[in-house]
Write a protein that holds these residues in place. Structure first.
Motif, PDB file in Angstrom:
ATOM      1  N   ALA A  22     -67.702 -44.968  16.055  1.00  0.00           N
ATOM      2  CA  ALA A  22     -68.022 -45.989  16.462  1.00  0.00           C
ATOM      3  C   ALA A  22     -68.250 -46.223  14.193  1.00  0.00           C
ATOM      4  N   ALA A  23     -69.130 -45.194  14.352  1.00  0.00           N
ATOM      5  CA  ALA A  23     -69.341 -44.552  13.077  1.00  0.00           C
ATOM      6  C   ALA A  23     -68.638 -44.190  12.158  1.00  0.00           C
ATOM      7  N   VAL A  24     -67.398 -44.124  12.883  1.00  0.00           N
ATOM      8  CA  VAL A  24     -66.190 -43.345  12.151  1.00  0.00           C
ATOM      9  C   VAL A  24     -65.078 -44.268  11.584  1.00  0.00           C
ATOM     10  N   LYS A  25     -66.132 -45.237  12.659  1.00  0.00           N
ATOM     11  CA  LYS A  25     -64.635 -46.424  11.717  1.00  0.00           C
ATOM     12  C   LYS A  25     -65.252 -47.654  11.009  1.00  0.00           C
ATOM     13  N   ALA A  26     -66.846 -47.619  10.816  1.00  0.00           N
ATOM     14  CA  ALA A  26     -67.857 -47.906   9.786  1.00  0.00           C
ATOM     15  C   ALA A  26     -67.736 -47.395   8.459  1.00  0.00           C
ATOM     16  N   PHE A  27     -67.232 -45.967   8.196  1.00  0.00           N
ATOM     17  CA  PHE A  27     -67.021 -45.412   8.052  1.00  0.00           C
ATOM     18  C   PHE A  27     -65.983 -45.532   6.750  1.00  0.00           C
ATOM     19  N   GLU A  28     -65.103 -45.897   6.825  1.00  0.00           N
ATOM     20  CA  GLU A  28     -63.480 -45.902   7.764  1.00  0.00           C
ATOM     21  C   GLU A  28     -63.016 -47.290   6.746  1.00  0.00           C
ATOM     22  N   ALA A  29     -64.021 -47.647   7.144  1.00  0.00           N
ATOM     23  CA  ALA A  29     -64.423 -49.534   6.240  1.00  0.00           C
ATOM     24  C   ALA A  29     -64.699 -49.775   5.234  1.00  0.00           C
ATOM     25  N   ALA A  30     -65.417 -48.354   5.069  1.00  0.00           N
ATOM     26  CA  ALA A  30     -66.366 -48.716   3.470  1.00  0.00           C
ATOM     27  C   ALA A  30     -65.680 -48.425   2.166  1.00  0.00           C
ATOM     28  N   PRO A  31     -65.780 -48.919   1.133  1.00  0.00           N
ATOM     29  CA  PRO A  31     -64.669 -48.949   0.342  1.00  0.00           C
ATOM     30  C   PRO A  31     -65.664 -47.395  -0.244  1.00  0.00           C
ATOM     31  N   GLU A  32     -66.995 -47.485  -0.478  1.00  0.00           N
ATOM     32  CA  GLU A  32     -67.724 -46.528  -1.067  1.00  0.00           C
ATOM     33  C   GLU A  32     -69.350 -46.100  -0.243  1.00  0.00           C
ATOM     34  N   VAL A  33     -69.284 -45.048   0.469  1.00  0.00           N
ATOM     35  CA  VAL A  33     -70.212 -44.213   1.066  1.00  0.00           C
ATOM     36  C   VAL A  33     -71.250 -43.585   0.312  1.00  0.00           C
ATOM     37  N   LEU A  34     -72.184 -44.527  -0.726  1.00  0.00           N
ATOM     38  CA  LEU A  34     -73.297 -43.346  -1.150  1.00  0.00           C
ATOM     39  C   LEU A  34     -74.116 -42.567  -0.596  1.00  0.00           C
ATOM     40  N   VAL A  35     -74.172 -41.453  -0.976  1.00  0.00           N
ATOM     41  CA  VAL A  35     -75.262 -40.342  -0.219  1.00  0.00           C
ATOM     42  C   VAL A  35     -76.370 -40.082  -1.627  1.00  0.00           C
ATOM     43  N   GLU A  36     -77.161 -38.569  -1.362  1.00  0.00           N
ATOM     44  CA  GLU A  36     -77.627 -38.333  -2.224  1.00  0.00           C
ATOM     45  C   GLU A  36     -77.918 -36.670  -1.604  1.00  0.00           C
ATOM     46  N   ARG A  37     -77.907 -35.671  -3.206  1.00  0.00           N
ATOM     47  CA  ARG A  37     -78.081 -34.706  -2.107  1.00  0.00           C
ATOM     48  C   ARG A  37     -78.792 -34.163  -3.716  1.00  0.00           C
ATOM     49  N   LEU A  38     -80.092 -33.184  -3.294  1.00  0.00           N
ATOM     50  CA  LEU A  38     -80.488 -32.204  -4.108  1.00  0.00           C
ATOM     51  C   LEU A  38     -78.772 -31.216  -4.580  1.00  0.00           C
ATOM     52  N   THR A  39     -78.944 -30.917  -5.792  1.00  0.00           N
ATOM     53  CA  THR A  39     -78.212 -30.387  -6.664  1.00  0.00           C
ATOM     54  C   THR A  39     -79.057 -29.402  -7.660  1.00  0.00           C
ATOM     55  N   LYS A  40     -78.785 -28.349  -8.395  1.00  0.00           N
ATOM     56  CA  LYS A  40     -79.081 -27.357  -8.722  1.00  0.00           C
ATOM     57  C   LYS A  40     -79.720 -28.035 -10.088  1.00  0.00           C
ATOM     58  N   GLN A  41     -78.738 -29.994 -10.463  1.00  0.00           N
ATOM     59  CA  GLN A  41     -79.075 -30.417 -11.827  1.00  0.00           C
ATOM     60  C   GLN A  41     -80.360 -32.034 -11.598  1.00  0.00           C
ATOM     61  N   GLY A  42     -80.641 -31.125 -10.070  1.00  0.00           N
ATOM     62  CA  GLY A  42     -81.672 -32.313  -9.233  1.00  0.00           C
ATOM     63  C   GLY A  42     -80.522 -33.081  -8.682  1.00  0.00           C
ATOM     64  N   ARG A  43     -81.615 -34.327  -7.972  1.00  0.00           N
ATOM     65  CA  ARG A  43     -80.925 -35.271  -6.569  1.00  0.00           C
ATOM     66  C   ARG A  43     -80.147 -36.129  -7.393  1.00  0.00           C
ATOM     67  N   ARG A  44     -78.746 -36.322  -7.326  1.00  0.00           N
ATOM     68  CA  ARG A  44     -77.627 -36.853  -7.227  1.00  0.00           C
ATOM     69  C   ARG A  44     -77.099 -37.803  -6.407  1.00  0.00           C
ATOM     70  N   THR A  45     -76.164 -38.656  -6.702  1.00  0.00           N
ATOM     71  CA  THR A  45     -76.562 -39.791  -5.974  1.00  0.00           C
ATOM     72  C   THR A  45     -75.330 -39.465  -6.324  1.00  0.00           C
ATOM     73  N   PHE A  46     -73.777 -39.843  -5.136  1.00  0.00           N
ATOM     74  CA  PHE A  46     -72.180 -40.139  -5.243  1.00  0.00           C
ATOM     75  C   PHE A  46     -71.420 -40.477  -3.994  1.00  0.00           C
ATOM     76  N   ASP A  47     -70.498 -40.606  -4.509  1.00  0.00           N
ATOM     77  CA  ASP A  47     -69.637 -41.355  -3.221  1.00  0.00           C
ATOM     78  C   ASP A  47     -68.665 -40.663  -2.620  1.00  0.00           C
ATOM     79  N   ALA A  48     -69.049 -40.511  -0.684  1.00  0.00           N
ATOM     80  CA  ALA A  48     -68.781 -39.356  -0.121  1.00  0.00           C
ATOM     81  C   ALA A  48     -67.560 -39.403   0.787  1.00  0.00           C
TER      82      ALA A  48
END
Lengths: 256, 660
Positions: free
Chosen positions: A127-153
């Motif tokens: 069910a989760a995968v279905k929702a993921f596939e249906a979404a045009p964009e899924v924004l997630v956050e990650r701590l990178t060397k440049q600081g906190r970044r938000t990007f599309d997974a």
């Protein structure tokens, strides 16, 4: 200078080695195995090793790649065996071919991942995968060397499927029994099969799992176990081609 | 109870890996808890009769390179019926998770619970590891207090230099071993083996009694400490028959017969030393009065040049390391150090192997050696240790270096191409005044001036590095009072100002130092008695961990704990640290025999106060420190006259090393 391209695996408990840990172990293995490695010029010469990839710490892999430069010609098959013996079990050298030109890094376009989610029901994951596939964009956050970044997974994910647990994974089947990721066999374990394109910033298994949390509140009760099964060029059919294929002597000239 | 499992085997020895594996993704640097290193030995649990868990009570990155643990690990595992695994201190992030999920302290090899082993051996290089000992015992599910342990618990044995006064941890350990461990662990193993084969007669008490009867294993519970009304110790006496009044240190003679480590453990995680280390000799008779290691490891026993050469060759081939450390307390003093250095430099010329000699001797010979070793182009750093800033204080500590020697030596280093040298000093030494410390600044200025004049270059530097003095048991300074941290910190402030009083010179001088506070606590722990155990426990309960790490150490926590528990005994923190002891006071470690004659130590302390120096017995007649006759040992030094032969490359080409 002979250049040799190597495929290696990070398995079982040794998946917790970081890339730097592996690099140190690999340099020692070169010395233990008596490999005539070439060195860079300069005041502090460095061995000629270039890494095409680095699986995140804690993530197992069946398909990491590097290239080394040698002062003397060796047989790739013997080199593979010698290096494999010189590394700790769990850091395993799987393949070695003489480079036939081109860039190894250019041949890495996508990764095939298998993620085990112990104590998660397959239906819940589906069910989760279905929702993921249906979404045009899924924004997630990650701590990178440049600081906190938000990007599309979402965009980088070429394929995302739930596979049946009964089917043994390549990783587990290849590894000796004592190095197999130990699980909780009695409890359910959903398995995610994933093909992700190489993009910047890179989308890693953790980011896809974060995406599943975003779209479907999927919270695995215990840490999932990810394994990179393959990486290489991505065919239009969605298959991944081993980047060492083009270097093999038997490869058609056009692909070299 | 079956013989194969024994008393401790009553506890399940199943691997905790399945539970641990779930926690590792949540902690920093998980690889340090995984094991699987080259050199690690995994044995069949059921096939072993005697099982040791060996610990260095600090983080893996510090503990793994420890020579003591590596040597004992290998010595023990060479026996088919003996199994030894390693464990290190876990960081607070993992400790928290282990407590939350009920995961016990585990070994790295097979991730077995430490509580399932027969013997839990902990090696203390410094007293600041005591709180980590408590964490490990507690996480292992072993009662903290030794008296509360049952036959199912491992015997907790302390070793290492701090074990020469284990009284502060007497409540928490079952036994302590003084001196060299190679033969001691085998003797303990044999006693445990026999006792288990006999069906563990008399339980834990009988086993400890058998250990105590060797006269070289100290079992604190068999000794009572009586105190005088003023808080001093009246006496320490055995509380049962057939336990010796004094326990003697062990000395391993003939280091060539013990060429360990042969198969060093090669870490996957990053550690503080990544090198093949070979001890070129043990013991030191330079007689620096502050140096506990030099006092308790006498006499000098050299490893021969040929054994050193063979160990380096085998060790490098086995491990793949590209650095070699030639270790000892004063490496340039080996009788054949010149031939060792030139021989090794020649053997490894043109390879990427780098050799280092952590010697701090202040003379030109030291530079010759360093030059030999840097043939491959890699310059190792040069450190000189005058230890004291003034001629006077150097006489007090018996460090026979004149200022002219130092300046000449450092200038030689500069003219030979070294751009930077490190000078090591101590602060807080007995009888020290502000002026003694300020002399360090003057000395550093002179060094830079002379260096600039000799090289014609402004591009030379020196780093002044200051360590805090801590009086240690079994040294002539065991009676000395410590200076208060405020006084130390003020002296260091004055020194810094003095260094920078001349801007041009000050710019070329780096200054590194430690605050006075941690030293005071180290002083409490090193000269403490059994009453200090309550302080350690209180600090640990309040969260004290990793006290050797400045980011974890809390002076406040120690001061508060001491103020809470010591008054009930009529003593306090100052009583243990800043108080000078007199000749007749019974010291907490008097019943532990390092071989040094207490009268000689007292005389040497008096000589220190009258600034009278003592020569080295390797080159001048014996000065009767007492060690050789009481321990039935003697100095073992060369020269052997042998040389290292050039290495002929054995079958160049690929080799597939056996997976160890």
């Amino acid at each position: 200078m002979q250049r040799i391209r190597i495929r290696y695996a990070k398995r079982g408990p040794l998946r917790f080695t970081s890339h730097r840990d592996f690099a140190r172990a690999f340099e020692r293995a070169l010395r233990r195995a008596g490999v005539p490695i070439a060195f860079s010029q300069g005041f502090t010469p460095h061995p000629k090793i270039s890494y095409a990839s680095a699986a995140p710490t804690g993530v197992a892999s069946e398909a990491e790649y590097l290239e080394i430069g040698l002062q003397a010609t060796v047989d790739p098959g013997q080199l593979r065996a010698a290096l494999d013996a010189a590394l700790s079990p769990g850091l395993d050298v799987l393949d070695a071919v003489e480079a036939a030109g081109g860039s190894l890094a250019d041949r890495i376009e996508a990764s095939h991942w298998r993620i085990e989610l112990p104590q998660v029901e397959s239906d819940v994951l589906r069910a989760a995968v279905k929702a993921f596939e249906a979404a045009p964009e899924v924004l997630v956050e990650r701590l990178t060397k440049q600081g906190r970044r938000t990007f599309d997974a979402r965009a980088a994910v070429a394929r995302i499927d739930v596979v049946e647990a009964a089917e043994p994974s390549t990783a587990a089947a290849d590894a000796p029994s004592d190095e197999r990721p130990s699980g909780v066999p009695a409890a359910p374990c959903a398995i995610l099969d994933l093909v992700v394109r190489q993009v910047t910033p890179s989308v890693r298994p953790d980011d896809v799992l974060a995406g599943l949390r975003v779209v479907a509140d999927l919270e695995p009760p215990v840490p999932p176990r990810a394994t990179r099964l393959a990486q290489g060029t991505l065919t239009p059919q969605g298959e991944i081609v081993d980047p060492l294929e083009a270097d093999r002597p038997e490869a058609p000239i056009g692909e070299r | 109870m079956s013989v194969a499992t024994g008393a401790a085997g009553m506890r399940a020895a199943e691997s905790v890996w399945p539970q641990l594996e779930q926690l590792l993704p949540q902690v920093s640097k998980p690889i340090q808890y995984v094991g699987g290193e080259l050199g690690a030995v995994v044995k069949d649990w059921d096939a072993a009769t005697v099982r040791w868990a060996l610990m260095y009570p600090d983080a893996y990155e510090v503990g793994l390179p420890n020579q003591g643990v590596q040597i004992l690990y290998e010595v023990l595992n060479e026996f088919p019926d003996v199994l030894a695994e390693r464990t290190y201190a876990v960081w607070p992030d993992l400790e928290k998770l282990m407590r939350a999920h009920g995961v016990p302290q585990f070994t790295l090899e097979a991730h077995r619970p430490v509580g399932a082993f027969d013997v839990f051996g902990v090696s203390f290089a410094t007293e600041l590891g005591y709180t980590n000992l408590l964490t490990a015992i507690d996480l292992a599910g072993i009662p903290l207090i030794a008296a509360e342990r049952t036959d199912a618990d491992p015997v907790v044995v302390a070793g290492g230099h701090a074990a020469f006064n284990p009284e502060p941890i007497a409540d928490f350990i079952d036994a302590a071993v003084l001196g060299d461990g190679e033969e001691a662990v085998l003797e303990i193993t044999e006693i445990v083996r026999q006792w288990k084969l006999e069906g563990c007669p008399g339980g834990r008490d009988e086993l400890l009694l058998r250990l105590a009867r060797t006269e070289s294993v100290y079992v604190p519970r068999f000794y009572d400490v009586d105190y005088l009304p003023d808080g001093r110790i009246q006496r320490v006496v055995p509380n049962r028959a057939d336990v010796p009044f004094r326990v003697h240190k062990r000395t391993t003679m003939d280091l060539d017969a013990w060429p360990y480590p042969k198969k060093p453990i090669v870490p996957l995680a990053e550690t503080v030393h990544e090198r093949y280390a070979v001890e070129i000799f043990r013991g030191c008779t330079r007689g620096c009065r502050f140096c506990q290691a030099g006092m308790i490891t006498r006499p000098v026993r050299e490893r021969s040049i040929t054994t050193v050469g063979q160990m380096v060759r085998d060790g490098l081939e086995y491990s793949g390391f590209h650095e070699v450390g030639l270790l000892s307390l004063s490496s340039a003093d080996h009788s054949e150090i010149g031939d060792i250095c030139s021989g090794l430099a020649q053997q490894y010329e043109g390879t990427n192997v780098s050799l280092s000699l952590p010697s701090t001797r202040v003379d030109a010979f030291n530079i010759e050696l360093a030059q030999e070793l840097s043939r491959n182009g890699r310059r190792t750093g040069l450190t000189f240790a005058p230890e004291g800033g003034s001629e006077r204080i150097r006489k007090v500590i018996n460090k026979m270096v004149s200022e002219e020697d130092l300046i000449r030596t450092v200038v030689t280093a500069y003219t030979n191409g070294w751009r930077q040298v490190k000078l090591y000093f101590m602060c807080g030494l007995p009888t020290e005044t502000d002026d003694d410390v300020l002399q360090i600044a003057r000395m550093a200025h002179e060094v830079i001036k002379a260096g600039r004049a000799a090289t014609g270059s402004k591009d030379i530097r020196c780093t002044v590095s200051i360590g805090g003095f801590v009086p240690k048991p079994h040294t002539p300074f065991q009676w000395a009072s410590m200076e208060r941290p405020e006084v130390i910190d003020n002296r260091l402030k004055l020194l810094k100002q003095a260094i920078n009083s001349d801007k041009s010179l000050g710019r070329a001088i780096g200054f590194r130092y430690h605050d006075g506070e941690p030293s005071l606590i180290e002083g409490l722990l090193s000269r403490g008695d059994r009453r200090v155990g309550a302080v350690i426990r209180r600090v640990w309960e309040q969260g004290g961990r990793f006290d050797g790490w400045s980011e974890h150490f809390s002076y406040q926590r120690w001061v508060e704990a001491a103020a809470e528990v010591l008054p009930q005994f009529g003593v306090d923190l100052d009583w243990f640290t800043t108080r000078e002891r007199d000749e007749l006071e019974v010291l907490p470690w008097d019943h532990l025999d390092s071989g040094l004659d207490k009268d000689w130590l007292w005389q040497d302390w008096q000589d220190a106060l009258s600034e009278y120096e003592q020569d080295d017995c390797r080159w001048t007649p014996c000065f009767d420190c007492g060690v050789c006759p009481s321990m039935d040992t003697q100095i073992q030094i060369g020269p052997t006259g042998k040389k290292l032969l050039p290495l002929t490359p054995v079958n160049p080409g690929l080799r597939a090393p056996a997976r160890a």
